[in-house]
Every structure is written in C-alpha cells, then in structure tokens.
Design a protein around this motif. Sequence first.
Motif, PDB file in Angstrom:
ATOM      1  N   VAL A   1     -30.019 -13.350  16.753  1.00 31.90           N
ATOM      2  CA  VAL A   1     -30.082 -11.807  16.701  1.00 31.90           C
ATOM      3  C   VAL A   1     -29.451 -11.278  15.807  1.00 31.90           C
ATOM      4  CG1 VAL A   1     -30.655 -11.910  19.139  1.00 31.90           C
ATOM      5  CG2 VAL A   1     -28.159 -11.800  18.576  1.00 31.90           C
ATOM      6  N   GLY A   2     -28.688 -11.977  14.751  1.00 35.18           N
ATOM      7  CA  GLY A   2     -27.738 -11.570  13.899  1.00 35.18           C
ATOM      8  C   GLY A   2     -27.241 -12.643  12.951  1.00 35.18           C
ATOM      9  N   PHE A   3     -26.862 -12.528  11.935  1.00 35.73           N
ATOM     10  CA  PHE A   3     -26.374 -13.444  10.978  1.00 35.73           C
ATOM     11  C   PHE A   3     -25.347 -12.684   9.751  1.00 35.73           C
ATOM     12  CE2 PHE A   3     -29.378 -11.857   8.239  1.00 35.73           C
ATOM     13  CZ  PHE A   3     -28.959 -11.925   6.841  1.00 35.73           C
TER      14      PHE A   3
ATOM     15  N   GLY B   1     -22.743  -4.442  19.288  1.00 34.10           N
ATOM     16  CA  GLY B   1     -21.646  -5.356  19.023  1.00 34.10           C
ATOM     17  C   GLY B   1     -21.918  -6.629  18.314  1.00 34.10           C
ATOM     18  N   VAL B   2     -23.137  -6.838  17.777  1.00 35.44           N
ATOM     19  CA  VAL B   2     -23.351  -8.223  17.210  1.00 35.44           C
ATOM     20  C   VAL B   2     -22.730  -7.983  15.892  1.00 35.44           C
ATOM     21  CG1 VAL B   2     -25.094  -9.401  16.358  1.00 35.44           C
ATOM     22  CG2 VAL B   2     -25.197  -8.337  18.361  1.00 35.44           C
ATOM     23  N   GLY B   3     -22.818  -7.065  15.167  1.00 32.94           N
ATOM     24  CA  GLY B   3     -22.532  -7.103  13.711  1.00 32.94           C
ATOM     25  C   GLY B   3     -20.893  -7.017  13.714  1.00 32.94           C
ATOM     26  N   ARG B   4     -20.182  -6.569  14.733  1.00 30.40           N
ATOM     27  CA  ARG B   4     -18.832  -6.600  14.797  1.00 30.40           C
ATOM     28  C   ARG B   4     -18.245  -7.851  15.115  1.00 30.40           C
ATOM     29  NH1 ARG B   4     -14.128  -2.996  14.749  1.00 30.40           N
ATOM     30  NH2 ARG B   4     -15.393  -1.552  14.232  1.00 30.40           N
TER      31      ARG B   4
ATOM     32  N   GLY C   1     -26.889  -9.290   8.755  1.00 31.35           N
ATOM     33  CA  GLY C   1     -28.142  -8.458   9.094  1.00 31.35           C
ATOM     34  C   GLY C   1     -28.282  -8.712  10.956  1.00 31.35           C
ATOM     35  N   VAL C   2     -28.639  -7.514  11.266  1.00 29.44           N
ATOM     36  CA  VAL C   2     -28.791  -7.806  12.910  1.00 29.44           C
ATOM     37  C   VAL C   2     -30.093  -7.268  13.401  1.00 29.44           C
ATOM     38  CG1 VAL C   2     -27.930  -6.624  15.153  1.00 29.44           C
ATOM     39  CG2 VAL C   2     -26.333  -7.221  13.456  1.00 29.44           C
ATOM     40  N   ARG C   3     -30.709  -8.086  14.340  1.00 30.50           N
ATOM     41  CA  ARG C   3     -32.231  -7.668  14.601  1.00 30.50           C
ATOM     42  C   ARG C   3     -32.104  -6.218  15.032  1.00 30.50           C
ATOM     43  NH1 ARG C   3     -36.468 -11.008  15.395  1.00 30.50           N
ATOM     44  NH2 ARG C   3     -35.380 -12.802  15.544  1.00 30.50           N
ATOM     45  N   ARG C   4     -33.252  -5.540  14.604  1.00 35.33           N
ATOM     46  CA  ARG C   4     -33.183  -4.033  14.829  1.00 35.33           C
ATOM     47  C   ARG C   4     -33.006  -3.952  16.405  1.00 35.33           C
ATOM     48  NH1 ARG C   4     -37.999  -4.164  11.697  1.00 35.33           N
ATOM     49  NH2 ARG C   4     -37.709  -3.356   9.695  1.00 35.33           N
ATOM     50  N   SER C   5     -33.566  -4.625  17.346  1.00 33.76           N
ATOM     51  CA  SER C   5     -33.513  -4.460  18.837  1.00 33.76           C
ATOM     52  C   SER C   5     -32.166  -4.650  19.286  1.00 33.76           C
ATOM     53  CB  SER C   5     -34.629  -4.890  19.566  1.00 33.76           C
ATOM     54  OG  SER C   5     -34.315  -6.498  19.594  1.00 33.76           O
ATOM     55  N   TRP C   6     -31.312  -5.193  18.387  1.00 29.65           N
ATOM     56  CA  TRP C   6     -30.013  -5.560  18.999  1.00 29.65           C
ATOM     57  C   TRP C   6     -28.799  -4.805  18.181  1.00 29.65           C
ATOM     58  CZ3 TRP C   6     -27.952  -9.566  22.291  1.00 29.65           C
ATOM     59  CH2 TRP C   6     -29.023 -10.132  22.832  1.00 29.65           C
TER      60      TRP C   6
ATOM     61  N   ASP D   1     -38.308 -14.074  10.318  1.00 27.20           N
ATOM     62  CA  ASP D   1     -38.162 -12.634  10.814  1.00 27.20           C
ATOM     63  C   ASP D   1     -37.115 -11.742   9.896  1.00 27.20           C
ATOM     64  OD1 ASP D   1     -39.705 -13.065  12.956  1.00 27.20           O
ATOM     65  OD2 ASP D   1     -38.085 -13.688  14.292  1.00 27.20           O
ATOM     66  N   GLU D   2     -36.916 -12.253   8.817  1.00 23.38           N
ATOM     67  CA  GLU D   2     -36.035 -11.599   7.726  1.00 23.38           C
ATOM     68  C   GLU D   2     -35.976  -9.998   7.793  1.00 23.38           C
ATOM     69  OE1 GLU D   2     -33.749 -11.952   3.455  1.00 23.38           O
ATOM     70  OE2 GLU D   2     -35.504 -13.400   3.879  1.00 23.38           O
ATOM     71  N   THR D   3     -37.304  -9.531   7.664  1.00 25.80           N
ATOM     72  CA  THR D   3     -37.402  -8.167   7.635  1.00 25.80           C
ATOM     73  C   THR D   3     -36.666  -7.472   8.760  1.00 25.80           C
ATOM     74  OG1 THR D   3     -39.244  -8.466   6.381  1.00 25.80           O
ATOM     75  CG2 THR D   3     -39.190  -6.232   7.193  1.00 25.80           C
ATOM     76  N   ASP D   4     -36.722  -8.015   9.925  1.00 22.60           N
ATOM     77  CA  ASP D   4     -36.396  -7.382  11.228  1.00 22.60           C
ATOM     78  C   ASP D   4     -34.996  -7.221  11.171  1.00 22.60           C
ATOM     79  OD1 ASP D   4     -36.409  -6.201  13.757  1.00 22.60           O
ATOM     80  OD2 ASP D   4     -36.233  -7.902  14.763  1.00 22.60           O
TER      81      ASP D   4
END
Length: 154
Positions: free
Chosen positions: A63-65, A96-99, A87-92, A23-26
Amino acid sequence: MTSFTVRRLGPDDGAALERLAQDETDFTDELPSPPLTPDAARAYLSDPGVWHWHAEDAGGDPVGFLMAYVHRRRHGEPLDVMFEEIGVRRSWRRRGVGRALVDALHAQMRTQGIGSVWVAADNDGARAFYEACGYELDELQGVILSRAGDKGAY
C-alpha cells in the motif's frame, strides 16, 4: 481504519517489487517502470546501501513504499542518506502510511548512526509532506542534469 505493517525488504522479496511495478501508477502517478529481473531484484535488495521498505495491508499487498540510498561522503559526516522516492496507493493516502514509512527510514538511520538525510521535492504537495515530517528547505537547486548512454560507453 484498516491496518498495515511496514517492513524493510530483503534479498528474497523480489516478488514484492514486481507487485509494486505492476501498480506503479497508483502509487506515484507516473507511468509504470518495467520490473527488475529476479537476479537484478536480488542484487538490488541485497545491496547494503539500498534501503527499501513496503507498507503492506493484512493480505501482504503493498500500500506504500519508500526507497533510500546510503552515501559515503569524502568530508564531514562519513555517511548520509538520500531519500529517493516514496509512494502511497491512492486509496491509502492520508491514513498515516507515508509518515510510517518515513519513521521507518529515520529509525534505520538512528540504528546506523546516520544523522543526515536529504530529499528533493518536485511539487508543492511533496514539499508540504516532507516539511510535516520535519524536513526544512536547505537550498534551491535550479537544474538537474543527467546523461544516459550506451552501456560500456563510459
């Protein structure tokens, strides 16, 4: 808000890398990369200089990496960290995932006694995110050069 957890991947987490590659593109808005072979994934995740975290939903799906590399330096502080990719999934996004992933990176740096980290931002959105995480513009790099050749050609 749906919850997520952040964990650093270990040598037995090759399947998590494979799910991310599918799902890398997402996550990155880039074309997918072929996943590593199981042996290459184990070597990657076993390397102490590679730090790779996943944010995962309650079902364990990514949902992120964030990935970063520890560099040994020839002068100044003995180690620094190159924050390679997030990277963070678009819907997420904007939840706060990236942070949380950046916070995990900074916590690992404190644990290892590493005080310096750098990241290259390739767009205004990335730069704004990094600045919101406390990063400051250091210097402008005008050109990035690379070379790829046949294996064994060097």
